[in-house]
Design a protein around this motif. Structure first.
Motif, mmCIF file in Angstrom:
data_model
loop_
_atom_site.group_PDB
_atom_site.id
_atom_site.type_symbol
_atom_site.label_atom_id
_atom_site.label_comp_id
_atom_site.label_asym_id
_atom_site.label_seq_id
_atom_site.Cartn_x
_atom_site.Cartn_y
_atom_site.Cartn_z
ATOM 1 N N THR A 32 0.117 -16.507 65.873
ATOM 2 C CA THR A 32 0.190 -15.118 64.971
ATOM 3 C C THR A 32 1.578 -14.529 64.751
ATOM 4 O OG1 THR A 32 -0.254 -12.714 65.445
ATOM 5 C CG2 THR A 32 0.164 -13.875 67.415
ATOM 6 N N THR A 33 1.600 -13.936 63.732
ATOM 7 C CA THR A 33 3.062 -13.467 63.286
ATOM 8 C C THR A 33 3.609 -12.381 64.171
ATOM 9 O OG1 THR A 33 2.353 -12.369 61.547
ATOM 10 C CG2 THR A 33 2.855 -14.724 61.139
ATOM 11 N N THR A 34 2.626 -11.763 64.768
ATOM 12 C CA THR A 34 2.674 -10.377 65.599
ATOM 13 C C THR A 34 2.790 -10.415 67.114
ATOM 14 O OG1 THR A 34 0.652 -9.746 65.411
ATOM 15 C CG2 THR A 34 1.990 -9.108 63.590
ATOM 16 N N PHE A 35 3.041 -11.695 67.769
ATOM 17 C CA PHE A 35 3.035 -12.082 69.023
ATOM 18 C C PHE A 35 3.672 -11.034 69.979
ATOM 19 C CE2 PHE A 35 2.365 -14.772 72.679
ATOM 20 C CZ PHE A 35 3.601 -14.596 73.355
ATOM 21 N N SER A 36 4.760 -10.472 69.372
ATOM 22 C CA SER A 36 5.630 -9.612 70.209
ATOM 23 C C SER A 36 4.843 -8.152 70.004
ATOM 24 C CB SER A 36 6.973 -9.312 69.648
ATOM 25 O OG SER A 36 6.834 -8.905 68.395
ATOM 26 N N ARG A 37 3.764 -8.008 69.883
ATOM 27 C CA ARG A 37 3.009 -6.928 69.958
ATOM 28 C C ARG A 37 2.160 -6.854 71.322
ATOM 29 N NH1 ARG A 37 -0.777 -5.324 65.080
ATOM 30 N NH2 ARG A 37 -1.200 -3.741 66.476
ATOM 31 N N TYR A 38 1.981 -8.028 71.750
ATOM 32 C CA TYR A 38 0.869 -8.257 72.583
ATOM 33 C C TYR A 38 1.427 -8.093 73.932
ATOM 34 C CZ TYR A 38 -2.272 -9.129 68.652
ATOM 35 O OH TYR A 38 -2.967 -9.044 67.673
ATOM 36 N N ILE A 39 0.635 -7.686 74.984
ATOM 37 C CA ILE A 39 0.801 -7.914 76.304
ATOM 38 C C ILE A 39 0.042 -9.113 76.722
ATOM 39 C CG2 ILE A 39 -0.239 -7.375 78.738
ATOM 40 C CD1 ILE A 39 -0.144 -4.153 77.693
ATOM 41 N N MET A 40 0.760 -10.255 77.373
ATOM 42 C CA MET A 40 -0.170 -11.550 77.525
ATOM 43 C C MET A 40 -0.175 -11.551 79.221
ATOM 44 S SD MET A 40 -0.102 -12.874 74.804
ATOM 45 C CE MET A 40 -0.552 -14.241 74.967
ATOM 46 N N GLY A 41 -1.446 -12.013 79.261
ATOM 47 C CA GLY A 41 -1.768 -12.207 80.772
ATOM 48 C C GLY A 41 -2.313 -13.597 80.953
ATOM 49 N N TRP A 42 -2.067 -13.847 82.474
ATOM 50 C CA TRP A 42 -2.772 -15.120 82.766
ATOM 51 C C TRP A 42 -3.800 -14.907 83.700
ATOM 52 C CZ3 TRP A 42 -1.966 -20.085 80.796
ATOM 53 C CH2 TRP A 42 -0.978 -20.275 80.022
ATOM 54 N N PHE A 43 -4.922 -15.454 83.586
ATOM 55 C CA PHE A 43 -6.023 -15.405 84.273
ATOM 56 C C PHE A 43 -6.769 -16.788 84.930
ATOM 57 C CE2 PHE A 43 -6.937 -10.822 83.401
ATOM 58 C CZ PHE A 43 -6.176 -10.668 82.290
ATOM 59 N N ARG A 44 -7.297 -16.668 86.161
ATOM 60 C CA ARG A 44 -7.899 -17.829 86.492
ATOM 61 C C ARG A 44 -9.145 -17.619 87.004
ATOM 62 N NH1 ARG A 44 -4.086 -18.962 91.937
ATOM 63 N NH2 ARG A 44 -4.831 -17.562 93.219
ATOM 64 N N TYR B 104 -2.664 -4.332 81.549
ATOM 65 C CA TYR B 104 -2.083 -5.495 82.173
ATOM 66 C C TYR B 104 -3.148 -6.229 82.801
ATOM 67 C CZ TYR B 104 2.319 -4.098 81.020
ATOM 68 O OH TYR B 104 3.784 -3.747 80.138
ATOM 69 N N ARG B 105 -3.932 -5.611 83.591
ATOM 70 C CA ARG B 105 -4.770 -6.250 84.697
ATOM 71 C C ARG B 105 -6.327 -6.276 84.171
ATOM 72 N NH1 ARG B 105 -3.341 -6.457 90.858
ATOM 73 N NH2 ARG B 105 -1.036 -6.686 90.644
ATOM 74 N N ASP B 106 -6.645 -5.384 83.529
ATOM 75 C CA ASP B 106 -7.940 -5.211 83.379
ATOM 76 C C ASP B 106 -8.548 -6.314 82.088
ATOM 77 O OD1 ASP B 106 -10.356 -2.571 82.204
ATOM 78 O OD2 ASP B 106 -10.755 -4.632 82.308
ATOM 79 N N GLN B 107 -9.084 -7.343 82.634
ATOM 80 C CA GLN B 107 -9.647 -8.554 81.616
ATOM 81 C C GLN B 107 -10.422 -8.119 80.626
ATOM 82 O OE1 GLN B 107 -11.996 -11.915 83.224
ATOM 83 N NE2 GLN B 107 -11.747 -10.584 85.255
ATOM 84 N N GLY B 108 -11.005 -7.050 80.794
ATOM 85 C CA GLY B 108 -11.995 -6.537 79.847
ATOM 86 C C GLY B 108 -11.469 -5.840 78.541
ATOM 87 N N ALA C 163 -11.763 -19.971 89.680
ATOM 88 C CA ALA C 163 -12.016 -20.884 90.594
ATOM 89 C C ALA C 163 -13.881 -21.163 90.586
ATOM 90 C CB ALA C 163 -11.902 -20.682 91.798
ATOM 91 N N PRO C 164 -14.048 -22.185 91.025
ATOM 92 C CA PRO C 164 -15.486 -22.753 90.852
ATOM 93 C C PRO C 164 -16.244 -21.763 91.843
ATOM 94 C CG PRO C 164 -14.285 -24.448 91.368
ATOM 95 C CD PRO C 164 -13.188 -23.330 91.188
ATOM 96 N N GLY C 165 -17.369 -21.246 91.296
ATOM 97 C CA GLY C 165 -18.222 -20.128 91.820
ATOM 98 C C GLY C 165 -17.490 -18.933 92.247
ATOM 99 N N LYS C 166 -16.790 -18.367 91.440
ATOM 100 C CA LYS C 166 -15.929 -17.186 91.646
ATOM 101 C C LYS C 166 -15.691 -16.588 90.473
ATOM 102 C CE LYS C 166 -13.251 -18.170 95.908
ATOM 103 N NZ LYS C 166 -12.048 -18.256 96.678
ATOM 104 N N GLU C 167 -15.307 -15.381 90.219
ATOM 105 C CA GLU C 167 -15.132 -14.656 89.047
ATOM 106 C C GLU C 167 -13.938 -14.803 88.653
ATOM 107 O OE1 GLU C 167 -18.182 -10.783 89.930
ATOM 108 O OE2 GLU C 167 -15.797 -10.315 89.876
ATOM 109 N N ARG C 168 -13.459 -14.567 87.305
ATOM 110 C CA ARG C 168 -12.209 -14.765 86.746
ATOM 111 C C ARG C 168 -11.516 -13.538 87.228
ATOM 112 N NH1 ARG C 168 -12.223 -15.686 80.300
ATOM 113 N NH2 ARG C 168 -12.823 -13.599 80.394
ATOM 114 N N ASP C 169 -10.301 -13.874 87.782
ATOM 115 C CA ASP C 169 -9.040 -12.947 88.128
ATOM 116 C C ASP C 169 -7.855 -12.926 87.479
ATOM 117 O OD1 ASP C 169 -10.331 -13.253 91.538
ATOM 118 O OD2 ASP C 169 -11.123 -11.710 90.058
ATOM 119 N N VAL C 170 -7.235 -11.655 87.455
ATOM 120 C CA VAL C 170 -5.926 -11.736 86.966
ATOM 121 C C VAL C 170 -4.888 -12.485 87.807
ATOM 122 C CG1 VAL C 170 -5.184 -9.550 87.898
ATOM 123 C CG2 VAL C 170 -4.027 -10.302 86.032
ATOM 124 N N VAL C 171 -3.948 -13.324 87.283
ATOM 125 C CA VAL C 171 -2.869 -13.663 88.020
ATOM 126 C C VAL C 171 -1.708 -13.134 87.841
ATOM 127 C CG1 VAL C 171 -1.502 -16.077 88.128
ATOM 128 C CG2 VAL C 171 -3.960 -16.007 87.728
#
Length: 122
Positions: free
Chosen positions: A26-38, A103-107, A40-48
């Protein structure tokens, strides 16, 4: 539409380090908050970790504080996750995401990468 591609995952021994990279088409990368999530097997995705548009604000899950560092390079449309002192419980598929509302709400993230596997052996 923003496409996100993660790389840098792999197999590492406990105590080791990995650096994940996520590059955005994207040419507008600097507009976005960026997050890492993970997920694990058998678990819900969570913010990192998440980082503000300028990189001046960061937020971490308690489980990774002091071990992981999120950073970004807006000139390269890239966000990084430096992971040190890795533990077996860090084993998961790691996803990067882009959004403008939270920042934290993956939805509330709008775009997601395909994920990269991180496996930490004991």
């Amino acid at each position: 539409q923003v496409q996100l591609v993660e790389s840098g995952g792999g197999l590492v021994q406990a105590g080791g380090s990995l650096r994940l990279t996520c590059t955005a088409s994207t040419t507008t990368f600097s507009r976005y908050i960026m997050g890492w999530f993970r997920q694990a097997p058998g678990k819900e995705r969570d913010v990192v970790a998440a980082i503000s548009q300028s990189g001046g604000l960061t937020d971490y899950a308690d489980s990774v504080k002091g071990r992981f560092t999120i950073s970004r390079d807006n000139a390269k449309n890239t966000v990084y996750l430096q992971m040190n002192s890795l533990l077996p419980e860090d084993t998961a598929v790691y996803y990067c995401a882009a959004g403008v509302r939270s920042y934290r709400d993956q939805g509330l993230y709008d775009y997601w990468g395909q994920g990269t596997q991180v496996t930490v052996s004991s």
